[in-house]
Write a protein that holds these residues in place. Structure first.
Motif, mmCIF file in Angstrom:
data_model
loop_
_atom_site.group_PDB
_atom_site.id
_atom_site.type_symbol
_atom_site.label_atom_id
_atom_site.label_comp_id
_atom_site.label_asym_id
_atom_site.label_seq_id
_atom_site.Cartn_x
_atom_site.Cartn_y
_atom_site.Cartn_z
ATOM 1 N N ASP A 1 0.954 -1.464 -0.227
ATOM 2 C CA ASP A 1 -0.216 0.106 -0.324
ATOM 3 C C ASP A 1 0.940 1.332 0.198
ATOM 4 O O ASP A 1 0.477 2.698 0.184
ATOM 5 C CB ASP A 1 -1.117 -0.211 0.764
ATOM 6 C CG ASP A 1 -0.022 0.023 2.467
ATOM 7 O OD1 ASP A 1 0.586 -0.306 2.271
ATOM 8 O OD2 ASP A 1 -1.281 -0.230 3.783
ATOM 9 N N TYR B 1 3.863 3.623 10.986
ATOM 10 C CA TYR B 1 3.879 3.642 9.793
ATOM 11 C C TYR B 1 3.847 5.414 9.392
ATOM 12 O O TYR B 1 3.241 5.451 9.592
ATOM 13 C CB TYR B 1 1.953 2.585 9.756
ATOM 14 C CG TYR B 1 2.358 1.519 10.414
ATOM 15 C CD1 TYR B 1 2.299 0.239 10.212
ATOM 16 C CD2 TYR B 1 1.671 1.375 11.655
ATOM 17 C CE1 TYR B 1 2.963 -1.202 11.002
ATOM 18 C CE2 TYR B 1 1.932 0.505 12.920
ATOM 19 C CZ TYR B 1 2.502 -0.388 12.707
ATOM 20 O OH TYR B 1 2.846 -1.644 13.392
ATOM 21 N N MET C 1 7.977 9.248 13.434
ATOM 22 C CA MET C 1 6.227 7.941 14.534
ATOM 23 C C MET C 1 6.986 7.608 15.316
ATOM 24 O O MET C 1 6.414 7.149 16.754
ATOM 25 C CB MET C 1 5.511 8.219 13.822
ATOM 26 C CG MET C 1 4.452 9.849 13.323
ATOM 27 S SD MET C 1 4.185 8.621 11.856
ATOM 28 C CE MET C 1 2.319 7.157 12.785
ATOM 29 N N ASP D 1 8.362 9.056 18.847
ATOM 30 C CA ASP D 1 7.561 9.475 19.537
ATOM 31 C C ASP D 1 7.025 8.094 20.160
ATOM 32 O O ASP D 1 6.271 8.024 21.742
ATOM 33 C CB ASP D 1 6.439 10.015 18.405
ATOM 34 C CG ASP D 1 7.010 11.102 18.026
ATOM 35 O OD1 ASP D 1 7.223 11.298 19.287
ATOM 36 O OD2 ASP D 1 5.878 12.477 17.441
ATOM 37 N N ASN D 2 6.945 7.343 19.431
ATOM 38 C CA ASN D 2 6.444 6.183 19.877
ATOM 39 C C ASN D 2 6.903 5.023 20.822
ATOM 40 O O ASN D 2 6.467 4.455 21.871
ATOM 41 C CB ASN D 2 5.444 4.893 18.886
ATOM 42 C CG ASN D 2 4.393 5.099 18.233
ATOM 43 O OD1 ASN D 2 3.549 6.412 18.251
ATOM 44 N ND2 ASN D 2 4.529 5.214 17.064
ATOM 45 N N ASP E 1 6.430 7.300 23.413
ATOM 46 C CA ASP E 1 5.036 6.677 24.779
ATOM 47 C C ASP E 1 4.915 5.237 25.500
ATOM 48 O O ASP E 1 4.470 5.356 26.365
ATOM 49 C CB ASP E 1 3.706 6.983 23.884
ATOM 50 C CG ASP E 1 3.625 7.947 22.862
ATOM 51 O OD1 ASP E 1 3.761 9.074 23.507
ATOM 52 O OD2 ASP E 1 2.900 8.321 22.179
ATOM 53 N N THR F 1 0.932 9.705 21.068
ATOM 54 C CA THR F 1 0.728 10.249 20.532
ATOM 55 C C THR F 1 0.373 10.825 18.887
ATOM 56 O O THR F 1 -0.899 10.779 17.961
ATOM 57 C CB THR F 1 2.361 11.007 20.069
ATOM 58 O OG1 THR F 1 2.952 11.226 21.655
ATOM 59 C CG2 THR F 1 2.450 12.024 19.142
ATOM 60 N N HIS F 2 0.501 8.616 18.295
ATOM 61 C CA HIS F 2 -0.005 8.578 17.041
ATOM 62 C C HIS F 2 -0.727 7.154 17.526
ATOM 63 O O HIS F 2 -0.639 6.860 16.093
ATOM 64 C CB HIS F 2 1.421 7.701 16.192
ATOM 65 C CG HIS F 2 2.635 9.227 15.751
ATOM 66 N ND1 HIS F 2 1.942 9.756 15.305
ATOM 67 C CD2 HIS F 2 3.717 9.378 16.597
ATOM 68 C CE1 HIS F 2 2.866 11.158 15.967
ATOM 69 N NE2 HIS F 2 4.274 10.632 16.274
ATOM 70 N N ASN F 3 -1.171 6.637 18.233
ATOM 71 C CA ASN F 3 -1.070 5.173 18.125
ATOM 72 C C ASN F 3 -2.204 4.913 19.819
ATOM 73 O O ASN F 3 -2.032 5.883 21.078
ATOM 74 C CB ASN F 3 -0.687 4.058 18.247
ATOM 75 C CG ASN F 3 0.547 4.327 19.211
ATOM 76 O OD1 ASN F 3 0.819 4.228 20.182
ATOM 77 N ND2 ASN F 3 1.475 2.753 19.255
ATOM 78 N N THR G 1 -3.044 2.900 15.103
ATOM 79 C CA THR G 1 -2.363 3.889 14.627
ATOM 80 C C THR G 1 -4.031 4.772 14.859
ATOM 81 O O THR G 1 -4.798 3.974 14.017
ATOM 82 C CB THR G 1 -1.423 4.361 13.390
ATOM 83 O OG1 THR G 1 -0.372 3.371 13.869
ATOM 84 C CG2 THR G 1 -1.559 5.596 13.345
ATOM 85 N N ASN H 1 -4.151 8.292 14.392
ATOM 86 C CA ASN H 1 -3.881 9.492 13.370
ATOM 87 C C ASN H 1 -3.828 9.281 11.754
ATOM 88 O O ASN H 1 -3.501 10.178 10.645
ATOM 89 C CB ASN H 1 -3.463 10.008 13.373
ATOM 90 C CG ASN H 1 -1.539 9.778 13.808
ATOM 91 O OD1 ASN H 1 -1.558 8.858 13.185
ATOM 92 N ND2 ASN H 1 -0.601 10.513 13.660
ATOM 93 N N ARG H 2 -4.747 8.279 11.373
ATOM 94 C CA ARG H 2 -4.980 8.030 9.849
ATOM 95 C C ARG H 2 -6.505 7.506 9.298
ATOM 96 O O ARG H 2 -6.713 7.405 10.705
ATOM 97 C CB ARG H 2 -4.216 6.899 9.345
ATOM 98 C CG ARG H 2 -2.849 6.688 10.188
ATOM 99 C CD ARG H 2 -1.837 4.865 9.101
ATOM 100 N NE ARG H 2 -2.824 4.739 8.505
ATOM 101 C CZ ARG H 2 -1.441 5.365 6.997
ATOM 102 N NH1 ARG H 2 -0.405 5.909 7.504
ATOM 103 N NH2 ARG H 2 -1.918 5.240 5.256
ATOM 104 N N PRO I 1 -7.018 2.102 7.844
ATOM 105 C CA PRO I 1 -5.470 1.767 8.990
ATOM 106 C C PRO I 1 -4.205 1.521 7.248
ATOM 107 O O PRO I 1 -4.554 1.070 6.410
ATOM 108 C CB PRO I 1 -6.323 0.377 9.477
ATOM 109 C CG PRO I 1 -7.575 0.792 9.402
ATOM 110 C CD PRO I 1 -7.440 1.443 7.935
#
Lengths: 165, 111
Positions: A53, A68, A78, A81-82, A85, B26-28, B50, B52-53, B56
């Motif tokens: 994709d 992703y 990201m 950041d992940n 977190d 933040t993202h997930n 995630t 912020n999409r 998926p």
């Protein structure tokens, strides 16, 4: 092993590595293996590939952390950041005494690296701010105002000896 | 819209299946399910979605399927048809070691 870097653009993957990526995009069956790093600080060993994709997948080989995105650099950011977190998530589990042994193990190594990354980010940021400020000030004054200088003492030294008490 | 094509649906389906409202990052969002493995030892399985999409990423869907130890091709069926109890029963077939995250199993040479 290539560097899947984040942060300072000088730390981006080398041209040779980028060229090899263009020649044969990494797939899940044949991923590119590298590290996610900020400056010289390695956050995690990771694999990187592009899914059908068109999304870049970055998967840690050490922690339960993935990222992703269609844009590779965004995915790297990201991932950082992940990881931060996830470190907070594990720390909360540890505080609540609900963390499993493997989670405590991951927290032990991830915490150290996340703190090192934060220190590196702050150091880079303050360095960048100082350089930007110095350039602006020098432009305004037309000379290197903030460079170290020799200043001659304005008042004559006292003739009396320094007091002992 | 199917949960595999819509992030909001996916978040709702994973929340329902795991019985966890999730921890937002933040993202997930991380969803956790506590299991007693077939070896009698407690284990937790965590999957991250995630948030912020709009749609998926395929990689995220694959990681969710791998994390829940189901074939990737069965993910949509599981997300729409399974109950929380179905997922618990499914995961209880595995030992606590088999339920470890992929990165840890790889490091230990058991993946």
């Amino acid at each position: 092993m290539s560097a899947i870097s984040s942060g300072n653009p000088e730390q981006m993957p080398t041209t040779q590595q980028s060229a090899s990526r263009l020649q044969s995009p990494p797939t899940e069956d044949a991923p590119e293996v590298g590290v996610v790093a900020w400056g010289d600080v390695v956050l995690s060993e990771a694999e990187h590939y592009i899914d059908p994709d068109g999304v870049h997948v970055i998967r840690s080989l050490e922690f339960d952390v993935n990222a992703y995105d269609e844009d590779f650099e965004t995915a790297v950011g990201m991932f950082v950041d992940n990881a931060e977190d996830y470190c907070s998530y594990l720390a909360n589990l540890a505080r609540e005494q609900t963390a499993r042994p493997h989670e405590l193990e991951m927290l032990g190594s991830l915490y150290e690296r996340v703190m090192a990354i934060r220190n590196e980010r702050e150091r880079e940021l303050s360095q960048d701010l100082a350089v930007a400020l110095m350039r602006k000030v020098n432009r305004v004054f037309g000379r290197n105002v903030l460079a170290p200088k020799w200043r001659q003492r304005m008042t004559p030294p006292s003739s009396s000896p320094p007091s002992s008490g | 819209m199917a949960p595999t094509n819509d992030t909001a649906q996916l978040l709702a389906a994973v929340e329902r299946l795991t019985g966890d409202t999730g921890t937002y990052g933040t993202h997930n969002v991380r969803f956790r399910i506590d299991i007693t493995g077939s070896d009698g030892k407690p284990q937790s399985v965590v999957v991250a979605v995630t948030h912020n999409r709009r749609q998926p990423a395929k990689g995220n869907l694959n990681d969710i399927a791998d994390g829940l130890r189901i074939p990737r091709s069965d993910l949509e069926h599981m997300l729409t048809k399974w109950s929380h109890d179905d997922l618990v029963k499914h995961l209880q077939q595995f030992t606590s070691t088999q339920l470890l995250p992929l990165a840890i199993r790889r490091q230990r040479g058991i993946a």
